[in-house]
Design a protein around this motif. Structure first.
Motif, short mmCIF file in Angstrom:
data_model
loop_
_atom_site.label_atom_id
_atom_site.label_comp_id
_atom_site.label_asym_id
_atom_site.label_seq_id
_atom_site.Cartn_x
_atom_site.Cartn_y
_atom_site.Cartn_z
N GLU A 62 0.82 -1.21 0.17
CA GLU A 62 0.04 0.01 0.06
C GLU A 62 0.79 1.21 -0.20
O GLU A 62 0.49 2.19 -0.64
N ASN A 65 2.47 1.93 -3.60
CA ASN A 65 1.47 2.17 -4.69
C ASN A 65 1.36 0.74 -5.50
O ASN A 65 1.19 0.87 -6.77
N LYS A 67 -0.84 -2.56 -6.03
CA LYS A 67 -2.29 -3.50 -5.91
C LYS A 67 -1.73 -4.66 -4.90
O LYS A 67 -0.64 -5.11 -5.11
N HIS A 93 -6.38 4.72 2.36
CA HIS A 93 -6.03 3.40 1.50
C HIS A 93 -6.97 2.83 0.45
O HIS A 93 -7.98 3.41 0.25
N THR A 94 -6.56 2.16 -0.10
CA THR A 94 -6.98 1.58 -1.18
C THR A 94 -8.16 0.69 -0.91
O THR A 94 -8.12 -0.09 -0.02
N TYR A 96 -11.01 -2.16 -0.32
CA TYR A 96 -10.57 -3.50 -0.60
C TYR A 96 -12.09 -4.19 0.06
O TYR A 96 -12.86 -3.62 0.67
#
Length: 142
Positions: A62, A65, A67, A93-94, A96
């Motif tokens: 994370e 950068n 995935k 954060h991404t 999920y």
């Protein structure tokens, strides 16, 4: 005799009192995982950790950068990873999705029937916000 250039990487281990330490005996320092991920992938690449435990690889991915996919069979680990992402990245954060976590009373009952110990970990981490592993031996209440 020809001398070779040798690169030496010095990264300290996670000591038992290290704030980074989350209670997993095989936990690696984030700096080590970042070094491995940086040297073996590019931004936007996918990093898979099929035995992610406390999520060090997920956190490092994370930060860099990448995935990521983190897999673990215990509800404790999954909730610890979610807590770790929230702690380090807040809401930045991404996004999920967690698969296998009970989403309603029926799936919670099914988990309890299938594996009462995983149900305990799931229930405890849900109602303690994933803080079960953060308390260390000798640590006093605040």
């Amino acid at each position: 005799m020809k001398s070779a250039n040798i690169n030496i990487l010095c990264i300290s281990i996670c000591s038992p009192t290290d704030p980074e330490k989350l209670g997993y005996p095989t936990q690696k320092p984030v700096s080590l995982l970042k070094r491995i991920i940086e040297s073996s992938s590019a931004e936007g690449d996918l990093v898979l950790d099929p035995f992610c435990g406390c999520g060090t690889t997920v956190a490092a991915s994370e930060q860099l950068n990448r995935k990521w996919i983190g897999i673990d069979i215990t509800h404790l680990a999954i909730n610890l990873m979610a807590s770790r992402l929230k702690q380090f990245f807040g809401d930045r954060h991404t996004p999920y999705e967690v698969f296998g976590d009970p989403k309603d009373i029926h799936s919670a009952v099914a988990l309890a029937k299938a594996d009462r110990y995983q149900f305990q970990w799931w229930a405890l981490t849900k109602y303690t916000q994933g803080q079960l592993m953060r308390k260390r031996k000798g640590q006093t209440k605040e």
